[in-house]
Design a protein around this motif. Structure first.
Motif, PDB file in Angstrom:
ATOM      1  N   ASP A 134       0.824  -1.199   0.000  1.00 51.09           N
ATOM      2  CA  ASP A 134       0.000   0.000   0.000  1.00 51.09           C
ATOM      3  C   ASP A 134       0.865   1.260   0.000  1.00 51.09           C
ATOM      4  O   ASP A 134       0.540   2.249  -0.678  1.00 51.09           O
ATOM      5  CB  ASP A 134      -0.914  -0.033   1.227  1.00 51.09           C
ATOM      6  N   ASP A 135       1.981   1.238   0.739  1.00 47.24           N
ATOM      7  CA  ASP A 135       2.879   2.404   0.760  1.00 47.24           C
ATOM      8  C   ASP A 135       3.509   2.631  -0.618  1.00 47.24           C
ATOM      9  O   ASP A 135       3.612   3.768  -1.101  1.00 47.24           O
ATOM     10  CB  ASP A 135       3.961   2.181   1.815  1.00 47.24           C
ATOM     11  N   ILE A 136       3.913   1.539  -1.284  1.00 51.29           N
ATOM     12  CA  ILE A 136       4.494   1.669  -2.624  1.00 51.29           C
ATOM     13  C   ILE A 136       3.452   2.205  -3.603  1.00 51.29           C
ATOM     14  O   ILE A 136       3.740   3.063  -4.447  1.00 51.29           O
ATOM     15  CB  ILE A 136       5.055   0.307  -3.083  1.00 51.29           C
ATOM     16  N   GLN A 137       2.220   1.710  -3.516  1.00 49.83           N
ATOM     17  CA  GLN A 137       1.156   2.201  -4.384  1.00 49.83           C
ATOM     18  C   GLN A 137       0.887   3.683  -4.143  1.00 49.83           C
ATOM     19  O   GLN A 137       0.646   4.456  -5.087  1.00 49.83           O
ATOM     20  CB  GLN A 137      -0.108   1.368  -4.156  1.00 49.83           C
ATOM     21  N   HIS A 138       0.927   4.086  -2.888  1.00 45.58           N
ATOM     22  CA  HIS A 138       0.716   5.502  -2.567  1.00 45.58           C
ATOM     23  C   HIS A 138       1.819   6.369  -3.177  1.00 45.58           C
ATOM     24  O   HIS A 138       1.537   7.441  -3.739  1.00 45.58           O
ATOM     25  CB  HIS A 138       0.674   5.669  -1.050  1.00 45.58           C
ATOM     26  N   ARG A 139       3.065   5.917  -3.099  1.00 42.59           N
ATOM     27  CA  ARG A 139       4.161   6.702  -3.699  1.00 42.59           C
ATOM     28  C   ARG A 139       4.052   6.721  -5.212  1.00 42.59           C
ATOM     29  O   ARG A 139       4.385   7.722  -5.869  1.00 42.59           O
ATOM     30  CB  ARG A 139       5.507   6.109  -3.273  1.00 42.59           C
ATOM     31  N   LEU A 140       3.623   5.609  -5.813  1.00 47.23           N
ATOM     32  CA  LEU A 140       3.435   5.579  -7.258  1.00 47.23           C
ATOM     33  C   LEU A 140       2.359   6.575  -7.695  1.00 47.23           C
ATOM     34  O   LEU A 140       2.515   7.286  -8.698  1.00 47.23           O
ATOM     35  CB  LEU A 140       3.062   4.155  -7.684  1.00 47.23           C
ATOM     36  N   LEU A 141       1.288   6.664  -6.928  1.00 46.31           N
ATOM     37  CA  LEU A 141       0.235   7.635  -7.248  1.00 46.31           C
ATOM     38  C   LEU A 141       0.740   9.070  -7.121  1.00 46.31           C
ATOM     39  O   LEU A 141       0.399   9.940  -7.939  1.00 46.31           O
ATOM     40  CB  LEU A 141      -0.969   7.402  -6.328  1.00 46.31           C
ATOM     41  N   ARG A 142       1.557   9.330  -6.098  1.00 48.74           N
ATOM     42  CA  ARG A 142       2.106  10.688  -5.956  1.00 48.74           C
ATOM     43  C   ARG A 142       3.021  11.035  -7.126  1.00 48.74           C
ATOM     44  O   ARG A 142       3.052  12.180  -7.587  1.00 48.74           O
ATOM     45  CB  ARG A 142       2.875  10.789  -4.635  1.00 48.74           C
TER      46      ARG A 142
END
Length: 388
Positions: A134-142
Motif C-alpha cells: 500500500d505504501d508503494i502504491q501511494h508513492r506511485l500515485l504521488r
C-alpha cells in the motif's frame, strides 16, 4: 431421629469400590498397505514434488528477470533524471545570458524522474505485507500526480509568440550586412591602392633610371661623390656594428647582474642595513624617540669579511681607473684622430655622450667609495668608544 422421638433404623450402604485403572499404553495395530497402493502413493508424491519444484523454478527465474528489469529501468530513470537536470541548467544559463526570465523545471518533477516508487526505503522497511504494498502504491500515485500536474500546467501556459533567438539572429544578420558593406568598401579601396601602386612602380622605375644616369654622369665629373658614398656606407656599417656591440653588452650585463642579485641581493641588503643605515638613522630605524642601541659589531663569517675587503679595494681601483679614462676621453673631446670633418662631426655627439656617462660613473663610484670610508671610520670610532 424424628420429631416424635422414635428411633428409626438407619440403612447402611456398602462401600463403592473404585474401577480399576489400567496402566500402560494401549497398542494400536496398523495394517501395512498393499504394494500397488504404496507404489502409486509414492509416484503421486514424487510427481507433486516435481511439479512444485518446476513451478518454483519458473517463479524464481521470473523473479530474477523482474529484478534485473527493475534495475535496468531504475538506471534508465537515473540517466533520464541526470539529463533533465543538465538540460534545466543549460536552459537556465542560456536564458540568463539572453536576459529572459524563464522558470525552470519543478524540483518535484526532476525528483520524480530519478525516483523509483517500488524501491525499498527506510520508511518501507517498517511495513510488512499489505502495508508495504500500500505504501508503494501511494508513492506511485504521488509520482503520477506530479507528472500530471506538470503536464496540465504546461498545457495551460500560452505559447511564446516568437522564439527567444529571433533578436540575436536579427542582430547577427545586421552585423553581417554591415560587415559585407565594409568588405565591399575595403575591396574598392584595395583596387584603388593597387592602381596607385602600379603608377608608383612605373614612376619608381623612371626615377631609378634617371638616378642611375645622373649618378654615372656625376661620378665622372665629380669623383669625390663616389668617395663620399663609400664613406657613408662604411659609416653605416660601423654604426651598425657599434649598435650591435652595445646591445650585446647590455644583454651580457643583464644576464650577469640578474642571477648575481638573485643570489647575493639579500646579503648585500643586510650589509647595507647593519653597517650603514643603522648608524646613520638611529632614531628613524626604530620609529621611536629613543636611539637604537648598537651593542656589538655585526656578526659575519671570515669569508664574508674577506669579500667586503676585496670589494672595498676593487671599488677604489675601479674609481681610479674610471677617473683616468674620463680624463683621457675629455682630453680628446674634439676627436683629432679622425681626419674627415663629416665623420668627426657625426661621431662627436655620441662621443660627448659617452664622456658624460663616464663622469656620471665616476661620481657614483666615488660616492660608493666615500660611503665605504665613512662606514669604516664610524665603526672604528665606535670600537674605541668615540661614538656610541
Amino acid at each position: 431421629s424424628s420429631s416424635n422421638g422414635v428411633n428409626e433404623p438407619q440403612t447402611v450402604h456398602p462401600p463403592v469400590q473404585p474401577h480399576p485403572v489400567i496402566s500402560g499404553r494401549r497398542r494400536t495395530r496398523v495394517s501395512l498397505p498393499s504394494a500397488p497402493k504404496a507404489f502409486k502413493s509414492s509416484r503421486a508424491r514424487q510427481q507433486r514434488e516435481a511439479d512444485e519444484y518446476k513451478a518454483y523454478s519458473v517463479k524464481t527465474r521470473l523473479l530474477e528477470q523482474t529484478i534485473t528489469t527493475n534495475h535496468r529501468i531504475r538506471q534508465l530513470l537515473n540517466r533520464i533524471s541526470g539529463d533533465i537536470r543538465e538540460y534545466d541548467v543549460v536552459q537556465s544559463n542560456a536564458m540568463a545570458s539572453l536576459g529572459i526570465a524563464q522558470l525552470g523545471l519543478p524540483r518535484e518533477l526532476i525528483d520524480a524522474f530519478g525516483h523509483d516508487p517500488a524501491a525499498v526505503t527506510g520508511s518501507t522497511r517498517r511495513f510488512q505485507g499489505w502495508r508495504a504494498v500500500d505504501d508503494i502504491q501511494h508513492r506511485l500515485l504521488r509520482q503520477r500526480e506530479a507528472f500530471r500536474a506538470f503536464l496540465s500546467r504546461a498545457q495551460n501556459q500560452s505559447p511564446r509568440s516568437k522564439s527567444v533567438l529571433d533578436d540575436p539572429i536579427s542582430s547577427l544578420v545586421q552585423s553581417l550586412k554591415a560587415l559585407e558593406l565594409h568588405s565591399q568598401k575595403i575591396t574598392g579601396r584595395a583596387l584603388e591602392v593597387g592602381e596607385t601602386l602600379k603608377t608608383v612602380q612605373a614612376m619608381h622605375d623612371a626615377v631609378k633610371t634617371n638616378y642611375n644616369k645622373t649618378l654615372a654622369r656625376t661620378s665622372v665629373v665629380y669623383p669625390e661623390l663616389s668617395r663620399i658614398v663609400i664613406l657613408e656606407e662604411s659609416y653605416k656599417d660601423q654604426y651598425q656594428q657599434f649598435w650591435e656591440l652595445g646591445m650585446d653588452t647590455l644583454t651580457f650585463i643583464l644576464d650577469t647582474v640578474t642571477p648575481f642579485w638573485r643570489t647575493y641581493g639579500k646579503t648585500i641588503g643586510e650589509d647595507i642595513r647593519d653597517f650603514l643605515i643603522i648608524p646613520l638613522y638611529r632614531n628613524e630605524f626604530t620609529g621611536e624617540s629613543k636611539r637604537y642601541p648598537v651593542t656589538r659589531l655585526p656578526l659575519r663569517t671570515l669569508r664574508h669579511w674577506l669579500g667586503l675587503a676585496i670589494f672595498f679595494f676593487a671599488s677604489v681601483a675601479v674609481a681610479v681607473l674610471q677617473v683616468r679614462a674620463a680624463l683621457s676621453s675629455s682630453a680628446l673631446y674634439k676627436l683629432p684622430m679622425i681626419p674627415y670633418e663629416s665623420i668627426r662631426w657625426t661621431a662627436l655627439p655620441f662621443f660627448w655622450l659617452s664622456i658624460l656617462i663616464q663622469w656620471w660613473a665616476v661620481v657614483i663610484e666615488f660616492i660608493i667609495v666615500f660611503l665605504q670610508l665613512g662606514v669604516v671610520v664610524w665603526w672604528t670610532a665606535w670600537s674605541v668608544r668615540i661614538f656610541t
